[in-house]
Enzyme design. Structure first.
Site, mmCIF file in Angstrom:
data_model
loop_
_atom_site.group_PDB
_atom_site.id
_atom_site.type_symbol
_atom_site.label_atom_id
_atom_site.label_comp_id
_atom_site.label_asym_id
_atom_site.label_seq_id
_atom_site.Cartn_x
_atom_site.Cartn_y
_atom_site.Cartn_z
ATOM 1 N N HIS A 50 -49.421 105.561 68.601
ATOM 2 C CA HIS A 50 -49.260 106.042 69.977
ATOM 3 C C HIS A 50 -47.963 105.546 70.618
ATOM 4 C CE1 HIS A 50 -53.109 107.876 69.876
ATOM 5 N NE2 HIS A 50 -53.828 106.769 69.970
ATOM 6 N N HIS A 79 -52.956 101.806 64.981
ATOM 7 C CA HIS A 79 -53.437 102.936 65.785
ATOM 8 C C HIS A 79 -52.701 103.001 67.124
ATOM 9 C CE1 HIS A 79 -56.989 105.563 67.104
ATOM 10 N NE2 HIS A 79 -56.293 105.386 68.224
ATOM 11 N N GLU A 80 -52.708 101.898 67.867
ATOM 12 C CA GLU A 80 -52.185 101.903 69.226
ATOM 13 C C GLU A 80 -50.669 101.737 69.298
ATOM 14 O OE1 GLU A 80 -53.931 102.749 71.712
ATOM 15 O OE2 GLU A 80 -55.979 102.524 70.964
ATOM 16 N N GLU A 120 -54.420 111.881 67.778
ATOM 17 C CA GLU A 120 -55.539 110.970 67.533
ATOM 18 C C GLU A 120 -55.971 110.986 66.067
ATOM 19 O OE1 GLU A 120 -56.320 108.758 69.408
ATOM 20 O OE2 GLU A 120 -55.911 109.377 71.467
#
Length: 467
Positions: free
Chosen positions: A281, A276-277, A312
């Site tokens: 991102h 996710h991070e 997101e």
């Protein structure tokens, strides 16, 4: 990778300038001792090895845990974390409009997820820039512990009265003041499926998340993941027990910094959080920096849509990849809690979500997230940004068969709707693709699996999100 959770530096062996019979033996002993701990000792007086310059070694302890960095760069390789390349990425949880054209930002200000930041150089003649806190830090009440104690002592009947360290932006609070019920039926269905299968969320957490990890195991998992993505030494990693979210990616002192919530670091969930991070991102942020639309002016020139909810939504999907039962529980609960908070006082909201979450501490955290920004939580109202996760997930699943996901990653912080018209203008030579996206056929199979497990169908998605 940089593991830098505290403020206490690692003591380094001192090398004497005077020759002596005992000095080399002491130095050798210290070197062997540090090698046994996986750290190669060095001194600021020593000459760096030309073939592999050592960037930093630090070990710290304190409220945030302890960690270390041992990273060598290949000979001649450009350092991605040098002073001239500190404008990589923006805050992964954005609070600003993607096409905001403002460009006069202070040095350490946390930016949004839509493009990479411009870190303004300090001009000596001007007053020193004021450090602006991350939005999620600013929105966390400064008296949250005191109000939690009062709330629990009241047997959950007291509505907390929150205080904040500085005035909250009226424009931001207004932007995220309205909740949507567009996908409320799907959110409730996802949570009911979890409760039906596991009995309650707590059982789901233990069964699918696994055991809580020690700090040492967390560091090991992070190192392993960074190697998979080829970004060892590029991101500062910290541990914290004081976050409202599972993790926060931000820019701090010109360095991408990932702070991980210790309470969410479970055996089978940690890699999903890193996908996710870091895998979403961070890598999309790095790729964005190579594109002609990396600035606010560039985004305006190319008429780009906001990066969210794509940003997101993609990160949320990547966090549940490869699970046997990839329930979108967190996205669903956040969506539902925000909607309920828009018309319920705090204590009523706390009781309402008990049908999905039994643990009072977990419920407290979700309610604080939904009510953040409010002073008197007895009033209806919400901070609706958390609905972006389920919004983005359902949008991407609706169009999953036609989206080029590798190109979506390579183009940077863009909406999936802009991919086709940006291809011809993209700079792709130095872009990265997350390791789990390189086999697009396998990736698409995982998205089909996520769709089915969460009780979604293509027919339903088509009705929810028309062409």
């Amino acid at each position: 990778m940089v593991l830098d959770p505290g403020a206490q530096g690692l003591a380094r062996p001192q090398i004497s300038k005077q020759a002596g019979t005992t000095k080399p033996l002491r130095k050798e002993a210290e070197t062997k001792s540090s090698d046994r701990n996986g750290i190669r000792g060095h001194s600021s007086l020593s000459t760096p090895q030309p073939e592999a310059p050592l960037r930093t070694i630090s070990q710290t302890s304190g409220a945030l845990g302890c960690g270390l960095k041992v990273t060598r760069a290949p000979a001649g390789a450009p350092s991605l974390v040098g002073n001239r390349q500190c404008s990589w990425m923006r805050r992964s949880e954005s609070s600003f409009n993607v096409n905001n054209t403002g460009s006069n930002h202070s040095r350490a200000r946390i930016r949004n997820a839509t493009s990479l930041p411009h870190i303004a150089r300090h001009i000596p003649q001007e007053p020193p820039p004021v450090k602006s806190p991350c939005l999620l830090v600013a929105l966390r009440p400064m008296n949250v512990d005191k109000e939690k104690e009062a709330f629990f002592k009241s047997n959950y009947t007291y509505n907390p009265q929150f205080e904040y360290s500085e005035p909250l932006s009226t424009s931001i609070m207004s932007k995220y003041s309205e909740a949507s019920d567009r996908f409320i039926e799907q959110a409730v269905r996802i949570m009911k499926s979890v409760v039906k299968m596991y009995g309650c969320y707590e059982n789901f957490e233990v069964a699918t998340g696994g055991a809580m990890l020690s700090k040492n195991k967390i560091w090991t998992c992070i190192r392993s993941y960074m190697r998979k993505e080829g970004c060892s030494g590029e991101v500062v990693v910290r541990l914290s027990d004081d976050l409202l979210s599972q993790a926060v990616m931000m820019v701090e002192n010109c360095r991408p910094t990932l702070t991980i919530n210790l309470a969410g670091a479970r055996q089978h969930w940690l890699e999903g959080m890193l996908r996710h991070e870091i895998g979403t991102h961070y890598i999309r942020g790095v790729n964005n920096s190579h594109q002609p639309w990396h600035s606010a002016a560039g985004r305006k020139l190319y008429s780009l849509k906001p990066a969210n909810p794509t940003e997101e939504g993609l990160a949320s999907l990547n966090s549940v990849l490869y699970r046997k039962y990839p329930f979108l529980w967190r996205a669903a609960l956040l969506y539902y809690t925000v909607f309920q908070a828009s018309w319920m006082p705090f204590c009523q909201l706390f009781q309402d979500i008990a049908k999905f979450v039994e643990d009072p501490n977990t419920r407290w955290e979700y309610c604080v997230r939904a009510k953040r920004g409010q002073t008197d939580t007895a009033l209806p109202g919400c901070f609706s940004k958390d609905q972006v996760y389920l919004d983005g997930v359902l949008m991407l699943l609706r169009y999953r068969k036609t989206i080029d996901f590798k190109m979506l990653a390579a183009l940077g912080k863009v909406s999936f709707e802009d991919v086709e018209h940006l291809k011809k203008s993209a700079t792709l030579q130095r872009t990265r693709i997350p390791h789990f996206m390189r086999d697009q056929g396998r990736y698409l199979e995982q998205l089909h699996h996520i769709t089915a497990v969460n009780g979604l169908t293509d027919e339903e998605l088509l009705k929810l999100i028309p062409q």
